[in-house]
Write a protein that holds these residues in place. Structure first.
Motif, PDB file in Angstrom:
ATOM      1  N   UNK A  15      45.880  17.898  45.330  1.00 18.35           N
ATOM      2  CA  UNK A  15      46.085  19.111  46.957  1.00 18.35           C
ATOM      3  C   UNK A  15      45.724  20.266  46.778  1.00 18.35           C
ATOM      4  N   UNK A  16      45.636  20.920  47.586  1.00 15.41           N
ATOM      5  CA  UNK A  16      45.384  23.015  46.982  1.00 15.41           C
ATOM      6  C   UNK A  16      45.416  23.281  48.949  1.00 15.41           C
ATOM      7  N   UNK A  17      45.908  24.420  48.963  1.00 15.64           N
ATOM      8  CA  UNK A  17      45.937  25.528  50.326  1.00 15.64           C
ATOM      9  C   UNK A  17      46.735  24.236  51.027  1.00 15.64           C
ATOM     10  N   UNK A  18      47.239  25.404  52.443  1.00 17.58           N
ATOM     11  CA  UNK A  18      47.868  24.891  53.209  1.00 17.58           C
ATOM     12  C   UNK A  18      49.718  24.575  53.024  1.00 17.58           C
ATOM     13  N   UNK A  19      50.127  26.124  51.732  1.00 18.46           N
ATOM     14  CA  UNK A  19      51.563  25.668  52.089  1.00 18.46           C
ATOM     15  C   UNK A  19      51.943  24.303  50.579  1.00 18.46           C
ATOM     16  N   UNK A  20      50.888  23.585  50.466  1.00 15.94           N
ATOM     17  CA  UNK A  20      51.630  22.640  49.172  1.00 15.94           C
ATOM     18  C   UNK A  20      51.331  23.584  48.255  1.00 15.94           C
ATOM     19  N   UNK A  21      52.364  22.752  47.081  1.00 16.16           N
ATOM     20  CA  UNK A  21      53.038  23.969  45.549  1.00 16.16           C
ATOM     21  C   UNK A  21      51.464  24.257  44.693  1.00 16.16           C
ATOM     22  N   UNK A  22      51.851  25.550  44.592  1.00 20.45           N
ATOM     23  CA  UNK A  22      51.025  26.704  43.600  1.00 20.45           C
ATOM     24  C   UNK A  22      50.887  25.226  42.520  1.00 20.45           C
ATOM     25  N   UNK A  23      49.297  25.198  42.017  1.00 17.42           N
ATOM     26  CA  UNK A  23      48.995  24.546  40.320  1.00 17.42           C
ATOM     27  C   UNK A  23      48.846  25.613  39.333  1.00 17.42           C
ATOM     28  N   UNK A  24      48.775  24.960  38.640  1.00 16.38           N
ATOM     29  CA  UNK A  24      48.791  26.081  37.217  1.00 16.38           C
ATOM     30  C   UNK A  24      47.254  24.833  36.288  1.00 16.38           C
ATOM     31  N   UNK A  25      46.806  25.877  36.516  1.00 18.41           N
ATOM     32  CA  UNK A  25      45.476  25.998  35.554  1.00 18.41           C
ATOM     33  C   UNK A  25      45.198  26.098  34.502  1.00 18.41           C
ATOM     34  N   UNK A  26      44.621  26.262  33.374  1.00 11.57           N
ATOM     35  CA  UNK A  26      44.207  26.499  32.136  1.00 11.57           C
ATOM     36  C   UNK A  26      43.033  26.119  31.381  1.00 11.57           C
ATOM     37  N   UNK A  27      42.717  26.505  30.198  1.00 11.43           N
ATOM     38  CA  UNK A  27      40.977  26.541  30.540  1.00 11.43           C
ATOM     39  C   UNK A  27      41.508  26.267  28.625  1.00 11.43           C
ATOM     40  N   UNK A  28      40.183  25.095  28.402  1.00 10.46           N
ATOM     41  CA  UNK A  28      40.000  24.456  26.896  1.00 10.46           C
ATOM     42  C   UNK A  28      39.494  25.566  26.034  1.00 10.46           C
ATOM     43  N   UNK A  29      40.189  26.035  24.790  1.00 10.64           N
ATOM     44  CA  UNK A  29      38.962  26.639  23.626  1.00 10.64           C
ATOM     45  C   UNK A  29      38.111  26.125  22.709  1.00 10.64           C
ATOM     46  N   UNK A 203      41.616  38.014  31.441  1.00  6.88           N
ATOM     47  CA  UNK A 203      41.389  39.215  29.708  1.00  6.88           C
ATOM     48  C   UNK A 203      43.156  40.461  29.802  1.00  6.88           C
ATOM     49  N   UNK A 204      43.349  39.266  30.192  1.00  8.59           N
ATOM     50  CA  UNK A 204      44.324  40.381  30.079  1.00  8.59           C
ATOM     51  C   UNK A 204      45.414  40.370  28.511  1.00  8.59           C
ATOM     52  N   UNK A 205      44.753  39.845  27.787  1.00 12.55           N
ATOM     53  CA  UNK A 205      44.956  40.459  27.153  1.00 12.55           C
ATOM     54  C   UNK A 205      45.837  38.888  25.571  1.00 12.55           C
ATOM     55  N   UNK A 206      46.438  39.928  24.777  1.00 14.97           N
ATOM     56  CA  UNK A 206      47.242  38.874  23.620  1.00 14.97           C
ATOM     57  C   UNK A 206      48.461  38.474  23.853  1.00 14.97           C
ATOM     58  N   UNK A 207      48.951  37.646  23.248  1.00 17.42           N
ATOM     59  CA  UNK A 207      50.467  36.759  24.067  1.00 17.42           C
ATOM     60  C   UNK A 207      51.520  38.269  24.325  1.00 17.42           C
ATOM     61  N   UNK A 208      51.475  38.835  23.813  1.00 16.54           N
ATOM     62  CA  UNK A 208      52.410  40.050  23.559  1.00 16.54           C
ATOM     63  C   UNK A 208      51.750  41.078  25.522  1.00 16.54           C
ATOM     64  N   UNK A 209      50.585  41.907  25.543  1.00 19.85           N
ATOM     65  CA  UNK A 209      50.010  42.540  26.557  1.00 19.85           C
ATOM     66  C   UNK A 209      49.596  41.432  27.106  1.00 19.85           C
ATOM     67  N   UNK A 235      44.303  35.715  25.278  1.00 23.66           N
ATOM     68  CA  UNK A 235      44.094  35.285  23.775  1.00 23.66           C
ATOM     69  C   UNK A 235      45.071  34.407  22.956  1.00 23.66           C
ATOM     70  N   UNK A 236      45.385  33.657  23.298  1.00 20.85           N
ATOM     71  CA  UNK A 236      46.191  32.354  21.793  1.00 20.85           C
ATOM     72  C   UNK A 236      45.506  31.167  22.472  1.00 20.85           C
ATOM     73  N   UNK A 237      47.009  30.643  22.055  1.00 11.58           N
ATOM     74  CA  UNK A 237      46.729  28.764  22.484  1.00 11.58           C
ATOM     75  C   UNK A 237      47.013  28.994  23.770  1.00 11.58           C
ATOM     76  N   UNK A 238      46.202  27.513  24.718  1.00 12.33           N
ATOM     77  CA  UNK A 238      45.837  27.251  25.797  1.00 12.33           C
ATOM     78  C   UNK A 238      47.256  27.113  26.088  1.00 12.33           C
ATOM     79  N   UNK A 239      48.383  26.359  24.871  1.00 13.82           N
ATOM     80  CA  UNK A 239      49.523  26.278  25.951  1.00 13.82           C
ATOM     81  C   UNK A 239      50.351  27.325  26.185  1.00 13.82           C
TER      82      UNK A 239
END
Length: 354
Positions: A15-29, A203-209, A235-239
């Motif tokens: 459940x998201x919204x309404x003050x619930x905890x912010x959840x973390x997403x990623x995307x498979x490559x 599109x924020x870039x590599x691990x550094x930038x 631009x790197x491993x999703x983990x």
């Protein structure tokens, strides 16, 4: 704060919204049709702390694969669709917990309505995604260039299309690789709508930038109370996206749990390989679900004092080091045993630490 007043949306068993905890997403490559590879990556992301996963659905083979993928994972799955409305419908029918579309590139109103009707039938939320790079020509001409105002206008136009079709189970995502533009766009849209916002610097870039740009952008946005789910796009491993997202949320006081590692920057007194040691400690502590602070210090001169605010710490010396607990030195060990001694303390730490 804005996020306390956003609409509550259910995504699978989350459940998201309404003050619930912010959840973390990623995307498979991985190639989504490669079920084994995709499931393997999702399970790795789950273990790292991913709450919601998104998979690209570029063709019908990928859409049909979602059914088998869903059987083998434990977190909600979002299907990412562009251009073909039939893929969105198939994704929903094959178990997607949410779909990500841009109604502007799905096709005619009839095709968009077919997707909305299917989402309504299955109770699946629609994430309306608009990126600065995909703004309509008329909006760019209106503002003279790509602007935060144009991004917001485009997103709200798409939302109205879905609302007029009788559906409001919606999440909004507006992204730009321009950090300041992205921040401004979120500040504007948060005042215009109460739909939950998925936040990220695209599109924020590599691990550094990418880590720097995402940390700055997300830090400012989330710090204003804006955002219900986040993704760090790298631009790197999703983990690595998950590790950074967790650190951003913890730094802002928006997520609890997990070990926080602090380490000194090294100086001329440092007589051990502190950089390697700190990295090994950080990697090792990822495996513990303890809400404590661990300090890694480079010398025995200031180590005990600097580690006083930490629950547990180690400080290196010439060939030996100290193990420090709650500011008190509890043992002196050879340098080669510092990491194992720290691990032994962690293994015996009370599970419900505060």
């Amino acid at each position: 704060m804005y996020r306390d007043n956003t609409k509550v949306i259910k995504i699978g068993d989350k459940v998201i919204g309404g003050g619930n905890p912010i959840l973390i997403q990623s995307m498979t490559n991985t190639k989504t049709h490669d079920v084994a590879a995709t499931v393997k990556q999702i399970l790795e992301l789950e273990a790292a702390g991913c709450d919601i996963i998104r998979c690209a659905v570029p063709d019908m083979e990928a859409a049909l694969a979602l059914k088998e993928i869903k059987k083998q994972i434990n977190i909600p799955l979002v299907a990412d669709i562009h251009f073909d409305y039939k893929l969105a419908i198939a994704a929903i029918e094959n178990g997607a917990d949410k779909i990500r579309i841009n109604p502007g590139n799905i096709g005619s109103a009839d095709k968009v309505k077919a997707v909305v009707d299917k989402a309504k039938e299955y109770g699946v939320p629609i994430r309306v995604g608009v990126n600065s790079g995909s703004l309509e020509k008329n909006i760019i001409e209106k503002y003279g260039r790509v602007t935060a105002e144009g991004i917001v206008e485009s997103a709200l136009d798409k939302v109205r299309i879905i609302e007029e079709m009788g559906y409001d189970n919606i999440v909004i995502s507006i992204k730009s690789s321009d950090v300041l533009m992205c921040i401004k766009a979120h500040e504007l849209i948060a005042k215009e709508t109460n739909y939950p916002l998925h936040v990220g610097i695209t599109e924020s870039g590599t691990l550094y930038s990418g880590n720097i740009k995402s940390s700055v952008g997300l830090g400012i946005i989330l710090g204003q109370g804006i955002g219900d789910t986040i993704r760090v796009s790298l631009t790197g491993a999703p983990v690595e996206e998950i590790r950074t997202a967790k650190m951003i949320l913890k730094t802002l006081g928006l997520k609890k749990g997990g070990i926080t590692v602090v380490s000194c920057p090294t100086c001329g007194r440092t007589s051990i390989d502190l950089i390697s040691l700190a990295n090994e400690v950080e990697k090792m502590t990822d495996n513990y679900d303890l809400d404590i602070k661990v300090a890694v210090m480079g010398c025995v001169v200031n180590g005990p004092g600097e580690a006083r605010e930490a629950d547990l710490g180690i400080a290196g010396g010439k060939g030996e080091g100290l193990v420090i607990k709650k500011g008190e030195i509890i043992k002196k060990v050879p340098e080669s045993e510092l990491l194992s001694s720290l691990k032994a303390e962690l293994d015996n730490w009370p599970a419900k630490s505060q």
